[in-house]
Design a protein around this motif. Structure first.
Motif, PDB file in Angstrom:
ATOM      1  N   GLU A 183       6.667  23.342  19.433  1.00  0.00           N
ATOM      2  CA  GLU A 183       5.272  23.665  19.125  1.00  0.00           C
ATOM      3  C   GLU A 183       4.877  23.109  17.755  1.00  0.00           C
ATOM      4  O   GLU A 183       3.774  22.589  17.575  1.00  0.00           O
ATOM      5  N   GLN A 184       5.780  23.197  16.791  1.00  0.00           N
ATOM      6  CA  GLN A 184       5.499  22.639  15.468  1.00  0.00           C
ATOM      7  C   GLN A 184       5.346  21.128  15.528  1.00  0.00           C
ATOM      8  O   GLN A 184       4.480  20.549  14.856  1.00  0.00           O
ATOM      9  N   TRP A 185       6.162  20.451  16.324  1.00  0.00           N
ATOM     10  CA  TRP A 185       6.038  19.006  16.465  1.00  0.00           C
ATOM     11  C   TRP A 185       4.730  18.628  17.150  1.00  0.00           C
ATOM     12  O   TRP A 185       4.104  17.617  16.807  1.00  0.00           O
ATOM     13  N   ARG A 186       4.301  19.438  18.125  1.00  0.00           N
ATOM     14  CA  ARG A 186       3.016  19.162  18.776  1.00  0.00           C
ATOM     15  C   ARG A 186       1.875  19.250  17.764  1.00  0.00           C
ATOM     16  O   ARG A 186       0.980  18.402  17.755  1.00  0.00           O
ATOM     17  N   ALA A 187       1.911  20.281  16.932  1.00  0.00           N
ATOM     18  CA  ALA A 187       0.878  20.442  15.907  1.00  0.00           C
ATOM     19  C   ALA A 187       0.922  19.262  14.937  1.00  0.00           C
ATOM     20  O   ALA A 187      -0.121  18.722  14.550  1.00  0.00           O
ATOM     21  N   TYR A 188       2.121  18.851  14.562  1.00  0.00           N
ATOM     22  CA  TYR A 188       2.270  17.705  13.659  1.00  0.00           C
ATOM     23  C   TYR A 188       1.662  16.454  14.287  1.00  0.00           C
ATOM     24  O   TYR A 188       0.933  15.711  13.617  1.00  0.00           O
ATOM     25  N   ASP A 189       1.964  16.206  15.555  1.00  0.00           N
ATOM     26  CA  ASP A 189       1.430  15.019  16.231  1.00  0.00           C
ATOM     27  C   ASP A 189      -0.097  15.026  16.257  1.00  0.00           C
ATOM     28  O   ASP A 189      -0.728  13.984  16.040  1.00  0.00           O
ATOM     29  N   GLU A 190      -0.690  16.187  16.523  1.00  0.00           N
ATOM     30  CA  GLU A 190      -2.150  16.283  16.565  1.00  0.00           C
ATOM     31  C   GLU A 190      -2.751  15.995  15.186  1.00  0.00           C
ATOM     32  O   GLU A 190      -3.713  15.232  15.066  1.00  0.00           O
ATOM     33  N   TYR A 213      -1.338  14.397  12.692  1.00  0.00           N
ATOM     34  CA  TYR A 213      -1.064  13.007  12.326  1.00  0.00           C
ATOM     35  C   TYR A 213      -2.075  12.071  12.973  1.00  0.00           C
ATOM     36  O   TYR A 213      -2.568  11.129  12.334  1.00  0.00           O
ATOM     37  N   ALA A 214      -2.408  12.321  14.226  1.00  0.00           N
ATOM     38  CA  ALA A 214      -3.388  11.470  14.920  1.00  0.00           C
ATOM     39  C   ALA A 214      -4.750  11.562  14.237  1.00  0.00           C
ATOM     40  O   ALA A 214      -5.430  10.545  14.052  1.00  0.00           O
ATOM     41  N   GLU A 215      -5.154  12.786  13.838  1.00  0.00           N
ATOM     42  CA  GLU A 215      -6.427  12.954  13.144  1.00  0.00           C
ATOM     43  C   GLU A 215      -6.439  12.207  11.813  1.00  0.00           C
ATOM     44  O   GLU A 215      -7.395  11.499  11.489  1.00  0.00           O
ATOM     45  N   VAL A 216      -5.377  12.375  11.043  1.00  0.00           N
ATOM     46  CA  VAL A 216      -5.297  11.730   9.733  1.00  0.00           C
ATOM     47  C   VAL A 216      -5.271  10.212   9.883  1.00  0.00           C
ATOM     48  O   VAL A 216      -5.936   9.494   9.121  1.00  0.00           O
ATOM     49  N   SER A 217      -4.553   9.741  10.861  1.00  0.00           N
ATOM     50  CA  SER A 217      -4.489   8.298  11.101  1.00  0.00           C
ATOM     51  C   SER A 217      -5.871   7.739  11.441  1.00  0.00           C
ATOM     52  O   SER A 217      -6.269   6.686  10.922  1.00  0.00           O
ATOM     53  N   LEU A 218      -6.600   8.436  12.294  1.00  0.00           N
ATOM     54  CA  LEU A 218      -7.939   7.998  12.663  1.00  0.00           C
ATOM     55  C   LEU A 218      -8.876   8.006  11.454  1.00  0.00           C
ATOM     56  O   LEU A 218      -9.628   7.046  11.223  1.00  0.00           O
ATOM     57  N   MET A 219      -8.820   9.066  10.670  1.00  0.00           N
ATOM     58  CA  MET A 219      -9.677   9.149   9.481  1.00  0.00           C
ATOM     59  C   MET A 219      -9.336   8.040   8.487  1.00  0.00           C
ATOM     60  O   MET A 219     -10.236   7.415   7.905  1.00  0.00           O
ATOM     61  N   THR A 220      -8.048   7.785   8.306  1.00  0.00           N
ATOM     62  CA  THR A 220      -7.626   6.720   7.389  1.00  0.00           C
ATOM     63  C   THR A 220      -8.135   5.372   7.860  1.00  0.00           C
ATOM     64  O   THR A 220      -8.641   4.572   7.059  1.00  0.00           O
ATOM     65  N   THR A 221      -8.041   5.126   9.131  1.00  0.00           N
ATOM     66  CA  THR A 221      -8.528   3.863   9.683  1.00  0.00           C
ATOM     67  C   THR A 221     -10.032   3.720   9.470  1.00  0.00           C
ATOM     68  O   THR A 221     -10.521   2.644   9.076  1.00  0.00           O
ATOM     69  N   ARG A 222     -10.757   4.804   9.700  1.00  0.00           N
ATOM     70  CA  ARG A 222     -12.201   4.771   9.489  1.00  0.00           C
ATOM     71  C   ARG A 222     -12.545   4.464   8.035  1.00  0.00           C
ATOM     72  O   ARG A 222     -13.414   3.637   7.748  1.00  0.00           O
TER      73      ARG A 222
END
Length: 109
Positions: free
Chosen positions: A63-70, A72-81
């Protein structure tokens, strides 16, 4: 997978109990065999408890890894933007301010 292994070990243990009970080994008295069977049952119960604890622990970690993945995906998208916006501001000669970046994001949306 662990549950399957535990089931197999449990079945093997049951077979050993039956084998010991039916063989009537001359080396061990029935009382000694009963004590050994009781020890084996305790060991089996201990293993069952350990597997249950491990399963609960692994579910928590998963469950902690799932939260991390979510996240991370948000941060990656924001960084790209933001990197895209910064590049666009540099190309258009505008100053890379927060307001300029927000305006660019709104324009892109």
């Amino acid at each position: 997978e662990l549950e399957n292994q535990l089931t197999a070990k449990s079945k093997t243990l049951d077979e050993l109990k039956q084998s010991l009970a039916s063989n009537g080994s001359e080396e061990q008295t029935p009382e000694a065999q009963s004590l050994r069977i009781a020890e084996l049952c305790e060991m089996k119960d201990s293993i069952v408890n350990q597997v249950a604890q491990l399963k609960a622990s692994m579910e928590s970690i998963l469950e902690q890894w799932r939260a991390y993945d979510e996240i991370y995906a948000e941060v990656s998208l924001m960084t790209t933007r933001y990197l895209y916006c910064i590049d666009q501001c540099k190309l258009s000669g505008e100053e890379a301010s927060l307001e300029a970046l927000q305006k660019q994001v709104k324009t892109l949306q």
